[in-house]
Design a protein around this motif. Structure first.
Motif, short mmCIF file in Angstrom:
data_model
loop_
_atom_site.label_atom_id
_atom_site.label_comp_id
_atom_site.label_asym_id
_atom_site.label_seq_id
_atom_site.Cartn_x
_atom_site.Cartn_y
_atom_site.Cartn_z
N LEU A 146 0.80 -1.35 -0.03
CA LEU A 146 0.05 0.15 0.03
C LEU A 146 0.87 1.27 0.10
O LEU A 146 0.54 2.25 -0.64
CB LEU A 146 -0.99 -0.04 1.05
CG LEU A 146 -2.20 -0.95 1.03
CD1 LEU A 146 -2.82 -1.03 2.44
CD2 LEU A 146 -2.92 -0.47 -0.32
N GLN A 147 2.03 1.27 0.83
CA GLN A 147 2.74 2.52 0.76
C GLN A 147 3.49 2.65 -0.65
O GLN A 147 3.66 3.71 -0.99
CB GLN A 147 3.95 2.15 1.81
CG GLN A 147 3.36 2.46 2.96
CD GLN A 147 4.54 2.12 4.35
OE1 GLN A 147 5.56 1.79 4.02
NE2 GLN A 147 4.26 2.54 5.43
N ARG A 148 3.93 1.41 -1.23
CA ARG A 148 4.48 1.79 -2.66
C ARG A 148 3.21 2.04 -3.63
O ARG A 148 3.84 3.03 -4.50
CB ARG A 148 4.92 0.11 -3.20
CG ARG A 148 5.29 0.20 -4.72
CD ARG A 148 5.98 -1.14 -4.85
NE ARG A 148 4.99 -2.11 -4.98
CZ ARG A 148 3.93 -2.31 -5.96
NH1 ARG A 148 4.05 -1.59 -6.83
NH2 ARG A 148 3.06 -3.24 -5.51
N LEU A 149 2.12 1.56 -3.53
CA LEU A 149 1.24 2.10 -4.46
C LEU A 149 0.72 3.66 -4.16
O LEU A 149 0.50 4.56 -5.18
CB LEU A 149 -0.35 1.18 -4.17
CG LEU A 149 -0.14 0.03 -4.92
CD1 LEU A 149 -1.29 -0.96 -4.53
CD2 LEU A 149 0.13 -0.25 -6.14
N GLU A 150 0.87 3.98 -3.00
CA GLU A 150 0.66 5.31 -2.65
C GLU A 150 1.74 6.29 -3.03
O GLU A 150 1.51 7.38 -3.74
CB GLU A 150 0.56 5.68 -1.04
CG GLU A 150 -0.69 5.29 -0.58
CD GLU A 150 -0.88 4.86 0.98
OE1 GLU A 150 0.03 5.37 1.52
OE2 GLU A 150 -1.91 4.71 1.69
N GLU A 151 3.01 5.86 -3.11
CA GLU A 151 4.04 6.56 -3.71
C GLU A 151 3.82 6.51 -5.33
O GLU A 151 4.34 7.69 -5.85
CB GLU A 151 5.22 5.78 -3.28
CG GLU A 151 6.49 6.59 -3.75
CD GLU A 151 6.78 8.10 -3.40
OE1 GLU A 151 7.46 8.71 -4.23
OE2 GLU A 151 6.31 8.44 -2.31
N GLU A 152 3.69 5.62 -5.81
CA GLU A 152 3.53 5.54 -7.16
C GLU A 152 2.19 6.66 -7.59
O GLU A 152 2.33 7.21 -8.68
CB GLU A 152 3.09 4.10 -7.80
CG GLU A 152 4.34 3.22 -7.73
CD GLU A 152 4.08 1.51 -8.08
OE1 GLU A 152 2.80 1.43 -8.98
OE2 GLU A 152 4.71 0.84 -8.14
N GLN A 153 1.23 6.46 -6.95
CA GLN A 153 0.25 7.25 -7.09
C GLN A 153 0.68 8.97 -7.11
O GLN A 153 0.45 9.62 -7.90
CB GLN A 153 -1.08 7.09 -6.17
CG GLN A 153 -2.16 8.11 -6.45
CD GLN A 153 -3.38 7.89 -5.42
OE1 GLN A 153 -2.97 7.22 -4.46
NE2 GLN A 153 -4.55 8.24 -5.94
N ARG A 154 1.53 9.42 -6.01
CA ARG A 154 2.02 10.67 -6.03
C ARG A 154 2.86 10.77 -7.20
O ARG A 154 2.75 12.10 -7.74
CB ARG A 154 2.86 10.92 -4.73
CG ARG A 154 2.04 10.78 -3.42
CD ARG A 154 2.78 11.19 -2.28
NE ARG A 154 3.58 10.19 -1.68
CZ ARG A 154 3.45 9.43 -0.83
NH1 ARG A 154 2.08 9.31 -0.34
NH2 ARG A 154 4.02 8.36 -0.43
N GLU A 155 3.70 10.00 -7.45
CA GLU A 155 4.60 10.34 -8.46
C GLU A 155 3.67 10.48 -9.93
O GLU A 155 4.14 11.26 -10.63
CB GLU A 155 5.53 9.24 -8.74
CG GLU A 155 6.74 8.89 -7.76
CD GLU A 155 7.45 7.69 -7.65
OE1 GLU A 155 7.22 7.00 -9.04
OE2 GLU A 155 8.21 7.49 -6.84
N PHE A 156 2.74 9.61 -10.07
CA PHE A 156 2.12 9.66 -11.45
C PHE A 156 1.16 11.10 -11.29
O PHE A 156 1.11 11.67 -12.40
CB PHE A 156 1.03 8.54 -11.42
CG PHE A 156 0.13 8.40 -12.64
CD1 PHE A 156 0.89 8.18 -13.88
CD2 PHE A 156 -1.28 8.74 -12.49
CE1 PHE A 156 -0.27 8.24 -14.96
CE2 PHE A 156 -1.99 8.73 -13.65
CZ PHE A 156 -1.37 8.73 -14.88
N ARG A 157 0.66 11.60 -10.32
CA ARG A 157 0.00 12.96 -9.89
C ARG A 157 0.92 13.75 -10.47
O ARG A 157 0.74 14.79 -11.12
CB ARG A 157 -0.60 13.04 -8.85
CG ARG A 157 -1.85 12.35 -8.50
CD ARG A 157 -2.43 12.49 -7.54
NE ARG A 157 -3.79 11.79 -7.25
CZ ARG A 157 -4.59 11.87 -6.25
NH1 ARG A 157 -4.14 12.18 -5.24
NH2 ARG A 157 -5.72 10.93 -6.32
N ALA A 158 2.22 13.80 -9.74
CA ALA A 158 3.24 14.70 -10.32
C ALA A 158 3.77 14.82 -11.74
O ALA A 158 3.74 15.86 -12.56
CB ALA A 158 4.69 14.60 -9.51
#
Length: 127
Positions: free
Chosen positions: A83-95
């Motif tokens: 879940l932490q990895r997915l949240e980080e990927e989500q932040r990177e994708f939004r950026a």
């Protein structure tokens, strides 16, 4: 509330029938029954679907609260890391999307400015 218990025994159809009768006789009564049945979860349209989905996807994870333990620490640790990895990927994708939008906006603005510079100037009125 014996009436509520009796309606619960009869099922969802009894609640719907009571609500329709409430609307027929006086609409605020029907509206109040509708609000009560949705608020209390007696209709179960949304609650049942969400409970079923939560049961499959997170075993009791609450949307606003912490995750409950599954009883298996290795799995809980894996789930937490995933879940932490997915949240980080989500932040990177939004950026990334933000940078992409900025680049598109800049390209459109640069094109506008180039078109503006290259357009022929308006003829000066002769006097």
């Amino acid at each position: 509330m014996p009436i509520v218990a009796k309606l619960d025994e009869l099922g969802r159809g009894a609640w719907i029938g009571l609500m329709v009768l409430g609307f027929v006789f006086w609409w605020p009564v029907g509206l109040a029954i509708l609000a009560f049945s949705l608020w209390s979860g007696r209709m179960g349209c949304w609650n049942q679907g969400m409970t079923r989905w939560q049961g499959q996807m997170g075993r009791g994870r609450d949307w606003w609260g912490p995750q409950r333990s599954s009883g298996n620490r290795a799995f809980d640790e894996y789930r937490s890391e995933t879940l932490q990895r997915l949240e980080e990927e989500q932040r990177e994708f939004r950026a990334f999307l933000e940078r992409l939008r900025m680049a598109k906006d800049k390209a459109e603005f640069d094109q506008f400015m180039a078109d503006r510079r290259n357009r022929p100037s308006a003829p000066q009125p002769q006097t």
